[in-house]
Scaffold this motif. Sequence first.
Motif, PDB file in Angstrom:
ATOM      1  N   ILE A  41       0.865  -1.183   0.000  1.00 41.31           N
ATOM      2  CA  ILE A  41       0.000   0.000   0.000  1.00 41.31           C
ATOM      3  C   ILE A  41       0.899   1.229   0.000  1.00 41.31           C
ATOM      4  O   ILE A  41       1.858   1.296   0.769  1.00 41.31           O
ATOM      5  CB  ILE A  41      -0.910   0.017   1.244  1.00 41.31           C
ATOM      6  N   VAL A  42       0.574   2.193  -0.863  1.00 40.52           N
ATOM      7  CA  VAL A  42       1.332   3.441  -0.938  1.00 40.52           C
ATOM      8  C   VAL A  42       0.357   4.595  -0.713  1.00 40.52           C
ATOM      9  O   VAL A  42      -0.650   4.711  -1.411  1.00 40.52           O
ATOM     10  CB  VAL A  42       2.043   3.598  -2.303  1.00 40.52           C
ATOM     11  N   GLU A  43       0.682   5.429   0.267  1.00 39.35           N
ATOM     12  CA  GLU A  43      -0.132   6.598   0.585  1.00 39.35           C
ATOM     13  C   GLU A  43       0.690   7.860   0.329  1.00 39.35           C
ATOM     14  O   GLU A  43       1.893   7.897   0.614  1.00 39.35           O
ATOM     15  CB  GLU A  43      -0.557   6.569   2.056  1.00 39.35           C
ATOM     16  N   VAL A  44       0.034   8.870  -0.215  1.00 38.79           N
ATOM     17  CA  VAL A  44       0.656  10.172  -0.465  1.00 38.79           C
ATOM     18  C   VAL A  44      -0.082  11.172   0.413  1.00 38.79           C
ATOM     19  O   VAL A  44      -1.293  11.335   0.295  1.00 38.79           O
ATOM     20  CB  VAL A  44       0.557  10.561  -1.955  1.00 38.79           C
ATOM     21  N   ASP A  45       0.668  11.786   1.322  1.00 40.48           N
ATOM     22  CA  ASP A  45       0.049  12.593   2.373  1.00 40.48           C
ATOM     23  C   ASP A  45       0.465  14.056   2.338  1.00 40.48           C
ATOM     24  O   ASP A  45       1.607  14.376   2.026  1.00 40.48           O
ATOM     25  CB  ASP A  45       0.443  12.045   3.751  1.00 40.48           C
ATOM     26  N   GLY A  46      -0.474  14.900   2.750  1.00 43.04           N
ATOM     27  CA  GLY A  46      -0.201  16.307   3.001  1.00 43.04           C
ATOM     28  C   GLY A  46      -0.016  16.528   4.493  1.00 43.04           C
ATOM     29  O   GLY A  46      -0.052  15.597   5.293  1.00 43.04           O
ATOM     30  N   ALA A  47       0.150  17.761   4.865  1.00 44.89           N
ATOM     31  CA  ALA A  47       0.439  18.120   6.262  1.00 44.89           C
ATOM     32  C   ALA A  47      -0.660  17.686   7.225  1.00 44.89           C
ATOM     33  O   ALA A  47      -0.392  17.454   8.403  1.00 44.89           O
ATOM     34  CB  ALA A  47       0.658  19.632   6.361  1.00 44.89           C
ATOM     35  N   GLN A  48      -1.897  17.543   6.753  1.00 44.38           N
ATOM     36  CA  GLN A  48      -2.988  17.152   7.637  1.00 44.38           C
ATOM     37  C   GLN A  48      -2.791  15.755   8.219  1.00 44.38           C
ATOM     38  O   GLN A  48      -3.439  15.385   9.187  1.00 44.38           O
ATOM     39  CB  GLN A  48      -4.348  17.251   6.926  1.00 44.38           C
ATOM     40  N   HIS A  49      -1.868  14.985   7.658  1.00 47.11           N
ATOM     41  CA  HIS A  49      -1.620  13.622   8.137  1.00 47.11           C
ATOM     42  C   HIS A  49      -0.468  13.536   9.136  1.00 47.11           C
ATOM     43  O   HIS A  49      -0.172  12.446   9.626  1.00 47.11           O
ATOM     44  CB  HIS A  49      -1.331  12.692   6.954  1.00 47.11           C
ATOM     45  N   PHE A  72       4.434   8.657   1.831  1.00 46.00           N
ATOM     46  CA  PHE A  72       5.303   9.699   1.303  1.00 46.00           C
ATOM     47  C   PHE A  72       4.599  11.037   1.439  1.00 46.00           C
ATOM     48  O   PHE A  72       3.390  11.138   1.234  1.00 46.00           O
ATOM     49  CB  PHE A  72       5.618   9.446  -0.181  1.00 46.00           C
ATOM     50  N   TRP A  73       5.358  12.067   1.770  1.00 47.52           N
ATOM     51  CA  TRP A  73       4.820  13.419   1.801  1.00 47.52           C
ATOM     52  C   TRP A  73       4.651  13.905   0.363  1.00 47.52           C
ATOM     53  O   TRP A  73       5.419  13.555  -0.523  1.00 47.52           O
ATOM     54  CB  TRP A  73       5.751  14.357   2.558  1.00 47.52           C
ATOM     55  N   ASN A  74       3.646  14.751   0.155  1.00 47.31           N
ATOM     56  CA  ASN A  74       3.400  15.325  -1.171  1.00 47.31           C
ATOM     57  C   ASN A  74       4.666  15.930  -1.768  1.00 47.31           C
ATOM     58  O   ASN A  74       4.997  15.669  -2.938  1.00 47.31           O
ATOM     59  CB  ASN A  74       2.329  16.416  -1.095  1.00 47.31           C
ATOM     60  N   ASN A  75       5.376  16.743  -0.984  1.00 46.34           N
ATOM     61  CA  ASN A  75       6.549  17.424  -1.543  1.00 46.34           C
ATOM     62  C   ASN A  75       7.669  16.440  -1.897  1.00 46.34           C
ATOM     63  O   ASN A  75       8.448  16.700  -2.802  1.00 46.34           O
ATOM     64  CB  ASN A  75       7.045  18.540  -0.628  1.00 46.34           C
TER      65      ASN A  75
END
Length: 98
Positions: A41-49, A72-75
């Motif tokens: 599973i791969v998740e792409v997260d923003g600061a809200q996570h 992984f962080w968005n940036n």
Amino acid sequence: KAENLLWQALRRDQLEGLSFRRQYPLDGYILDFVCFSPKLIVEVDGAQHAESASDARRDGHFRESGFTVLRFWNNDVVRNIDGVCTEILAAAGKRHLF
């Protein structure tokens, strides 16, 4: 933007033949990306996570089911897509040099 960028690298079995699904519902959750073989599973997260207790519970649920969960962080995706893909391949037991 980051999720779309990563999808361009993962779709159509482009990444060493790994077959990913996007926005896939499983066990009451929506997964950003999942590859059932090798249970990744791969998740792409923003600061809200950041430091999210619900994300930790969710990840624990899937790890107990035998999945490897990568976040992984968005940036990171936007700035280093090759590095992200390399980590995904390593987690899947594949080798690839960019």
